[in-house]
Scaffold this motif. Structure first.
Motif, PDB file in Angstrom:
ATOM      1  N   ALA A  93      22.183  23.305  31.976  1.00 32.23           N
ATOM      2  CA  ALA A  93      23.040  24.817  31.923  1.00 32.23           C
ATOM      3  C   ALA A  93      24.202  24.799  31.343  1.00 32.23           C
ATOM      4  N   LEU A  94      24.910  23.240  31.362  1.00 33.16           N
ATOM      5  CA  LEU A  94      26.515  23.158  30.355  1.00 33.16           C
ATOM      6  C   LEU A  94      25.751  23.266  29.003  1.00 33.16           C
ATOM      7  N   LEU A 126      26.878  29.565  35.756  1.00 30.91           N
ATOM      8  CA  LEU A 126      28.216  28.760  35.623  1.00 30.91           C
ATOM      9  C   LEU A 126      29.152  29.599  34.791  1.00 30.91           C
ATOM     10  N   ALA A 127      28.894  30.518  33.761  1.00 32.36           N
ATOM     11  CA  ALA A 127      29.664  30.749  32.648  1.00 32.36           C
ATOM     12  C   ALA A 127      29.121  32.323  32.406  1.00 32.36           C
ATOM     13  N   PRO A 128      29.202  33.439  33.427  1.00 30.38           N
ATOM     14  CA  PRO A 128      28.973  34.654  33.011  1.00 30.38           C
ATOM     15  C   PRO A 128      29.548  35.358  31.898  1.00 30.38           C
ATOM     16  N   ASP A 129      30.752  35.011  31.685  1.00 21.68           N
ATOM     17  CA  ASP A 129      31.368  35.625  30.434  1.00 21.68           C
ATOM     18  C   ASP A 129      30.706  35.249  29.171  1.00 21.68           C
ATOM     19  N   ALA A 130      29.791  34.120  29.049  1.00 21.78           N
ATOM     20  CA  ALA A 130      29.400  33.669  27.847  1.00 21.78           C
ATOM     21  C   ALA A 130      28.114  34.519  27.435  1.00 21.78           C
ATOM     22  N   PHE A 131      27.642  35.276  28.431  1.00 21.95           N
ATOM     23  CA  PHE A 131      26.355  36.204  28.169  1.00 21.95           C
ATOM     24  C   PHE A 131      26.406  37.624  28.328  1.00 21.95           C
ATOM     25  N   MET A 132      25.807  38.380  27.534  1.00 21.22           N
ATOM     26  CA  MET A 132      25.890  39.709  27.850  1.00 21.22           C
ATOM     27  C   MET A 132      24.755  40.377  28.794  1.00 21.22           C
ATOM     28  N   SER A 133      23.624  39.432  28.773  1.00 21.58           N
ATOM     29  CA  SER A 133      22.609  39.955  29.787  1.00 21.58           C
ATOM     30  C   SER A 133      21.727  38.681  29.946  1.00 21.58           C
TER      31      SER A 133
END
Length: 302
Positions: A93-94, A126-133
């Motif tokens: 995931a990272l 882990l990093a919701p801000d990295a993805f729009m959807s």
């Protein structure tokens, strides 16, 4: 695994290595010929690779999306360690979070096919801000169907007992259901499939199988994600039970796509219909970006 129908690269597709904070990854990067509506990162499934999306890349870019398909660590043309720890869920995931950052387009749409959906779910958590959807394609938050669990266990046991070449031959025989292995496949495709198998790390194949067998029901975690969610699959899906996928879409409130006549790989069998449904979902995501040719990302007009 998806089996490409052709190995030809779509127009405006570059085969390159994406340098990230967690290493270099082999990718296919296809750009639209016109204003860009956004960027999508595509993660392949178990025993698969970035080439699983070859038929889908062109239709996605025709819809205005930059599409980047990636080989994960230890998968096909991306090197990977031999150790088991390198293929744990968090490590994979990272990697995806680092890939999204390295694309340089801000938050991206994330799509995971089959096993790639398991990794995509973990990355989004882990990093919701990295993805729009987040789109799960032929991938569920629950367990795979019993025949697939048996197949994965047999494959993992075979790796402990047999040379990789022998496992490849046995797998090809099973896939052909007893017919002559490779019957009907052009020689260049058979050569590609063998090369992909031989290049993929045994640790990756074993680790991915272990994660698929141990994957807990992730419905509650999906429901808690602060991003639009899309579940898409064929009505002839075989790896996850179709009733379970439909129930997961209802429980999570996800956007729901069922591709008629498609099995486990709508990305291969129905690429244009799937691209249309995907683009329709992404186009409706709040705050999506529109990038003119040679321009910088900006919020699309409402």
């Amino acid at each position: 695994m998806s089996k490409p129908r052709s190995l030809a690269l779509p127009p405006r597709t570059r085969s390159l290595r994406l340098a990230t904070a967690r290493g270099s990854f082999a990718v296919l990067d296809t750009a639209p010929d016109g204003p860009r509506q956004g960027t999508v990162l595509l993660l392949p499934g178990y025993t698969g690779s970035k080439e699983d999306f070859l038929e889908l890349l062109g239709p996605l870019t025709e819809a205005g999306y930059r599409a980047v398909a990636v080989d994960g660590r230890g998968q096909h043309e991306t090197p990977g360690p031999r150790g088991r720890a390198a293929y744990r869920r968090k490590a994979l995931a990272l990697d995806v979070v680092a890939q999204a950052a390295a694309l340089g387009d801000g938050p991206v749409h994330l799509l995971g096919h089959s096993f790639g959906g398991l990794v995509a779910r973990a990355a989004a958590g882990l990093a919701p801000d990295a993805f729009m959807s987040l789109t799960l394609l032929a991938s569920g938050p629950g367990r795979v169907a019993r025949p697939q669990r048996i197949r994965i266990r047999a494959l993992r046991a075979a790796f402990a007992l047999l040379p990789k070449e022998r496992v490849w031959r046995a797998t090809r025989w099973l896939d052909s259901r007893g017919e002559e292995p490779g019957a009907g496949d052009p020689p260049e495709l058979v050569a590609f499939l063998r090369r992909r198998w031989m290049l993929t790390r045994i640790a990756q194949l074993a680790g991915a199988g272990r994660l698929l067998l141990a994957d807990p029901d992730g419905t509650a975690a999906l429901r808690a994600l602060p991003m639009p969610l899309h579940l898409a699959y064929g009505d002839e899906e075989t790896v996850w039970p179709v009733p379970d996928l439909a129930a997961a879409a209802t429980r999570t409130g996800a956007h729901h796509t069922v591709v008629a006549g498609a099995g486990h790989s709508p990305n291969v069998s129905h690429p244009r219909e799937l691209a249309e449904r995907l683009a329709g979902f992404w186009d409706a995501v709040p705050g999506r970006i529109e990038v003119p040719i040679g321009g910088n990302p900006a919020e699309a007009p409402s």
